[in-house]
Design an enzyme around this catalytic site. Structure first.
Site, PDB file in Angstrom:
ATOM      1  N   LEU A 269       1.011  -1.175  -0.040  1.00 28.50           N
ATOM      2  CA  LEU A 269       0.045  -0.031   0.053  1.00 28.50           C
ATOM      3  C   LEU A 269       0.921   1.114   0.184  1.00 28.50           C
ATOM      4  CD1 LEU A 269      -2.758  -0.611   2.558  1.00 28.50           C
ATOM      5  CD2 LEU A 269      -3.017  -0.540   0.090  1.00 28.50           C
ATOM      6  N   GLU A 271       5.233   2.609   0.891  1.00 28.14           N
ATOM      7  CA  GLU A 271       6.468   2.241   0.850  1.00 28.14           C
ATOM      8  C   GLU A 271       7.506   3.300   1.018  1.00 28.14           C
ATOM      9  OE1 GLU A 271       9.261  -1.299  -0.880  1.00 28.14           O
ATOM     10  OE2 GLU A 271       7.987  -0.245  -2.157  1.00 28.14           O
ATOM     11  N   GLY A 272       8.183   3.370   2.096  1.00 29.11           N
ATOM     12  CA  GLY A 272       9.092   4.394   2.292  1.00 29.11           C
ATOM     13  C   GLY A 272      10.487   4.083   2.341  1.00 29.11           C
ATOM     14  N   THR A 273      11.402   4.639   2.965  1.00 31.53           N
ATOM     15  CA  THR A 273      12.809   4.421   2.729  1.00 31.53           C
ATOM     16  C   THR A 273      13.091   3.071   3.256  1.00 31.53           C
ATOM     17  OG1 THR A 273      13.607   6.534   2.563  1.00 31.53           O
ATOM     18  CG2 THR A 273      15.262   5.222   2.989  1.00 31.53           C
ATOM     19  N   PHE A 274      12.797   3.089   4.791  1.00 24.64           N
ATOM     20  CA  PHE A 274      13.097   1.865   5.472  1.00 24.64           C
ATOM     21  C   PHE A 274      11.803   1.227   5.983  1.00 24.64           C
ATOM     22  CE2 PHE A 274      13.404   5.759   8.157  1.00 24.64           C
ATOM     23  CZ  PHE A 274      12.553   5.587   9.126  1.00 24.64           C
ATOM     24  N   GLY A 275      10.434   1.508   5.627  1.00 23.66           N
ATOM     25  CA  GLY A 275       9.348   1.042   6.169  1.00 23.66           C
ATOM     26  C   GLY A 275       8.244   0.752   5.112  1.00 23.66           C
ATOM     27  N   ILE A 277       3.946  -0.574   4.283  1.00 24.11           N
ATOM     28  CA  ILE A 277       2.358  -1.008   4.645  1.00 24.11           C
ATOM     29  C   ILE A 277       1.806  -1.893   3.590  1.00 24.11           C
ATOM     30  CG2 ILE A 277       0.253  -0.072   5.187  1.00 24.11           C
ATOM     31  CD1 ILE A 277       1.292   2.556   6.254  1.00 24.11           C
ATOM     32  N   LYS A 295       2.008  -3.039   9.293  1.00 23.57           N
ATOM     33  CA  LYS A 295       3.080  -2.261   9.169  1.00 23.57           C
ATOM     34  C   LYS A 295       4.510  -3.021   9.629  1.00 23.57           C
ATOM     35  CE  LYS A 295       1.024   2.421  10.426  1.00 23.57           C
ATOM     36  NZ  LYS A 295       1.252   3.619  11.455  1.00 23.57           N
ATOM     37  N   ASP A 397       1.517  14.517  17.606  1.00 20.06           N
ATOM     38  CA  ASP A 397       1.574  14.472  16.247  1.00 20.06           C
ATOM     39  C   ASP A 397       0.459  14.381  15.401  1.00 20.06           C
ATOM     40  OD1 ASP A 397       2.971  14.635  13.835  1.00 20.06           O
ATOM     41  OD2 ASP A 397       3.894  12.798  13.747  1.00 20.06           O
TER      42      ASP A 397
END
Length: 539
Positions: A269, A271-275, A277, A295, A397
């Protein structure tokens, strides 16, 4: 009637900044406070209305603030300084502004409010004067605004009362009947579920369902093992190359401990640099398949990043509320990357959905949203905020990126696990090696690292602005290093296009410089609920 209308006539005198300054009470605010469909102008095109200065504005007891609009359309800056005074005969002035007492009149029309609470320490007949000094070309022009408010009604003697019970109708005795029926139905469901397990053809598997257990303090949720984890999980292999790469320790918490083979990973769903979903399915013996969201971190995630995900992702795991996104369970240990498991939601992340609604993503047709829809979204977020504050939890946050929306358009607050990775443009490092949501943070959080229910309220004001603008970036024109300074100078987010004055006044109410001057979550809920009710009456 004639006396009322002549108050709004314009008396031309004392020109300011080449007829560029305007300062007035809007038609909407005038109707809200005075019941008059007219605009009360104190300065129009640089000319002072002397008659308006001598008009004492009668503020009803239920009105908590009086809001003004000002703008300097001239090329030359006009500085201001504001002084307020009440008749409480005390050294402390109990009325306050939601802007700085000194600064520069904005170039675009902006709303600011004078907060007029009724409390036990103020006289029953509150009299307030506001003096504004406008300085241009070394010339100082003084403007006076005078108000009176009747605080004799006991209903408004305590500004910090819990007003939520006034917004949501009190249930009568029939509510107890519903509770009793619900309890009885719940017992019946539990009984049937237990029976179904014993009747299951493989009833011995029912004992394999992960129990709800207490994780003792110091227990590793991500513990090293000697064997490598190689199970096939579908779209992604969620195991690290080094089985003893990380060890994550959390505080005492109650959680559902899930087995890794209960989770079947599907499509990605986000995607980041190190994570990442994922869509996934959860299969627990004797229960139907359940769509879930997972996650997790990638192989290149450092120990600090894994630890941060687990700490932030388990903050809300024991909370149960319709506007809090629940954590279903945790998959940990066996040398693989930890998994945080959540229920599936149709529309997913609120920020991405708002962007879609204005046609910014996928090229799809935007979903039509009216003001009522946006206020409803804000009310859902605020319910979640109020619940957290009742549990003595500060979110720290609040943002649309940390909310989800389901198929019933119910909005739920989420934890902030991996948000920095998925929304890197919303976080900035100011040289202290810590990515923070600078443009959502209250002044005291930025400068002194102070977080409280009041700092959450500031952030909620930014969330309301995000919702109204369909997820525009706040303070897009300001460098992150300059945000603290411009906030101290009194600069605030401008009123969005097509945003009603009443709604913007609620936002501005959240951005008072002093945290003690900001409203509580119940007070905000009352104001938003009343505004939502008014919108529905117009339809």
């Amino acid at each position: 009637m004639g006396e009322k209308f002549f108050l709004f006539s314009f008396l031309l005198c004392l020109p300011l900044a080449k007829a560029g300054l305007n300062f007035f009470i809007s038609q909407q605010e005038s109707f809200r406070v005075l019941g008059l469909v007219a605009e009360l102008a104190y300065v129009r095109d640089g000319s002072i209305n002397d008659v308006a200065q001598h008009f004492v504005v009668p503020v009803p007891s239920h009105i908590q603030e009086l809001c003004f609009v000002w703008v300097n359309a001239d090329s030359k800056a006009v500085k201001y300084s504001i002084f307020t005074k009440d008749n409480s005969m005390q050294s402390v002035n109990h009325v306050s502004l939601n802007i700085s007492n000194q600064g520069v009149v904005p170039r675009e029309p902006q709303i600011f409010c004078l907060l007029l609470p009724c409390t036990t320490i103020l006289p029953s007949k509150l009299e307030v004067s506001m003096k504004i000094n406008f300085t241009s070309f070394n010339n100082v022009t003084v403007l006076n605004v005078v108000m009176k408010k009747d605080c004799s009604s006991e209903e408004f003697r305590n500004a910090e009362q819990d007003v939520l019970s006034k917004v949501i109708p009190a249930e009568d005795s029939s509510f107890m009947l519903y509770v009793a029926v619900g309890v009885a139905f719940g017992i019946l469901v539990v009984s049937l579920a237990a029976a179904s397990c014993f009747l299951c053809p493989k009833h011995n598997l029912c004992h394999q369902q992960p129990p709800r257990t207490i994780v003792p303090s110091g227990t590793a949720l991500y513990s090293p093992v000697q064997a490598t984890c190689n199970e096939d999980l579908g779209a992604a292999t969620l195991c690290v190359s080094d089985p003893a790469a990380h060890q994550i320790v959390v505080e005492d918490k109650t959680s559902f401990r899930l087995q890794r083979n209960n989770i079947h990973i599907g499509s990605t769903l986000l995607e980041g640099t190190f994570g990442s979903i994922f869509h996934a399915t959860l299969q627990i013996p004797c229960q139907p398949l359940k769509d879930v969201i997972v996650k997790t971190v990638k192989h290149n995630a450092a120990e600090m990043q894994v630890r941060l995900m687990m700490e932030e992702g388990t903050r809300f795991q024991d909370l149960v509320h319709q506007n809090i996104y629940p954590l279903i369970g945790i998959v940990d240990g066996d040398g693989c990357r930890p998994l945080l498991v959540y229920p599936s939601v149709t529309y997913g992340n609120l920020k991405r959905w708002l962007l879609y609604c204005r046609g910014s993503l996928d090229g799809s047709l935007p979903h039509p949203l009216c003001t009522q829809d946006l206020v409803t979204i804000a009310l859902h977020v605020l319910r979640g905020v109020q619940y957290l504050h009742q549990q003595n939890i500060i979110h720290r946050d609040l943002a649309t990126r940390n909310c989800v929306i389901d198929d019933q358009f119910h909005v739920k607050l989420t934890d902030m696990a991996l948000s920095r990775d998925f929304f890197p443009n919303d976080y900035h490092c100011l040289g202290d090696n810590e990515n923070r949501p600078i443009k959502w943070m209250a002044m005291e959080s930025l400068t002194r690292r102070e977080f409280s229910t009041s700092s959450d309220i500031w952030s909620f004001g930014v969330v309301l602005w995000e919702v109204t603008t369909l997820a525009q970036q706040p303070y897009v024109e300001i460098d992150p290093f300059e945000v603290g300074r411009v906030l101290r100078d009194g600069y605030r987010l401008t009123q969005p296009i097509n945003c009603p004055d009443e709604l913007y006044a609620i936002m501005a109410y959240c951005w008072a410089s002093s945290k003690s001057d900001r409203p509580t979550a119940p007070q905000l809920y009352r104001e938003l609920h009343q505004f939502h009710h008014q919108l529905n009456e117009y339809i």
